[in-house]
Design a protein around this motif. Sequence first.
Motif, short mmCIF file in Angstrom:
data_model
loop_
_atom_site.label_atom_id
_atom_site.label_comp_id
_atom_site.label_asym_id
_atom_site.label_seq_id
_atom_site.Cartn_x
_atom_site.Cartn_y
_atom_site.Cartn_z
N TRP A 117 0.83 -1.21 0.00
CA TRP A 117 0.00 0.00 0.00
C TRP A 117 0.87 1.26 0.00
CZ3 TRP A 117 -0.08 3.78 3.87
CH2 TRP A 117 -0.88 4.89 3.51
N GLN A 128 0.67 4.02 -2.98
CA GLN A 128 0.16 5.39 -2.84
C GLN A 128 1.26 6.42 -3.13
OE1 GLN A 128 0.51 7.76 -0.08
NE2 GLN A 128 2.06 6.50 0.92
N SER A 178 1.86 3.46 8.94
CA SER A 178 0.41 3.35 8.98
C SER A 178 -0.01 2.08 9.73
CB SER A 178 -0.15 3.34 7.54
OG SER A 178 -1.49 2.98 7.54
N SER A 181 -8.07 -1.40 4.75
CA SER A 181 -9.04 -0.69 3.89
C SER A 181 -8.29 0.11 2.82
CB SER A 181 -9.97 0.20 4.72
OG SER A 181 -9.24 1.23 5.31
N ARG A 182 -7.11 0.64 3.16
CA ARG A 182 -6.32 1.38 2.16
C ARG A 182 -5.76 0.43 1.09
NH1 ARG A 182 -3.16 5.30 6.47
NH2 ARG A 182 -4.84 6.81 6.62
N TYR A 183 -5.29 -0.72 1.54
CA TYR A 183 -4.75 -1.73 0.61
C TYR A 183 -5.84 -2.15 -0.39
CZ TYR A 183 -2.99 -6.43 -0.73
OH TYR A 183 -2.60 -7.55 -1.43
N GLU A 215 -8.30 -0.52 -1.53
CA GLU A 215 -8.60 0.49 -2.56
C GLU A 215 -7.72 0.33 -3.79
OE1 GLU A 215 -8.33 4.41 -0.82
OE2 GLU A 215 -9.84 3.86 0.68
#
Length: 290
Positions: free
Chosen positions: A99, A103, A202, A213-215, A217
């Motif tokens: 992640w 990003q 993080s 939840s970020r992964y 996305e």
Amino acid sequence: MPLNQETIEAALKAGRQSAYLPFSLHLFETVSSTNQIVWDLLGSGSEPGCVAIATQQTSGRGQWGRQWVSQEGGLYLSVAIAPNIEASNSYQLTLATAWGIAQQLQSCGIPLGIKWPNDLVCKSDENGYKYKKLGGILTETKVQTGKISQAVIGVGINWANPVPETGINLETWQANQQPKPIPSLEMLTSTILLGIESGIQSLFQEGINILLSRYLEFLINIGEEIYVNDVMSTIVGVTHTGDLRVCVETSKQRKIMQSEIHLQPGTISLGYRKLRLTTHNTTITNEAAQ
Ligand code: BTN
């Protein structure tokens, strides 16, 4: 292709407000494996935060004991950390790293995705592929009394090295971009290091729920249909320990039953899908070899 350490350090300084991982850089042209170099550094007393960076490897290590072909012109780097987490959560380090890097590269303007569990992929319309492999992550761990005392996170990114049909390198991707999102190998190196740092930060400061939840996305596999034991099933997510969540539909006496199964990394390979147009304007997908 020698790398300039001062340029990398200046870019790192410019890119972070505070240092969460105390990076100490060790630069090489050719090594056996940067993961191995970092284990050797730790063995001879280096602290977590030590980093080995090379542009060629002669014995690059990939997932599941595979070889990672590491020709000249790629970026190969590894970072040591001391995470002190349960051994059963080791995959969280890979999810966090994937992640963080995705990003960081995305914020430079590169259309990044993650292919479960550890592939960094870039959107592409070359030869009918939707995504091509830009890089991969290999996390190796040392476990003491059930906890990870030391871990080495290794990342390989295709910069200018030759790649197979399902791969892409950044030099090719940005050939027609003006200005180039990543103008030099030094900038790529600092971007990847900042990505690893932000992913690990993080995970440890915000926790696995937010990280996951970020992964998700970035995950390109959600909704993908795969066969599990000859039954058509749908990928619906990833668990806290990195397993693939798959929804399986079966019918018994005309009743449709849904159940969820979890597949561990390494038990199934999702491959790279090629979009192919057939007659009557029907788009079908088929699996391509990795
Ligand atoms: C994968 O199989 O997709 C993960 C490959 C990870 C390769 C990197 S390159 C830098 C570091 N050193 C190694 O020997 N392997 C990792």
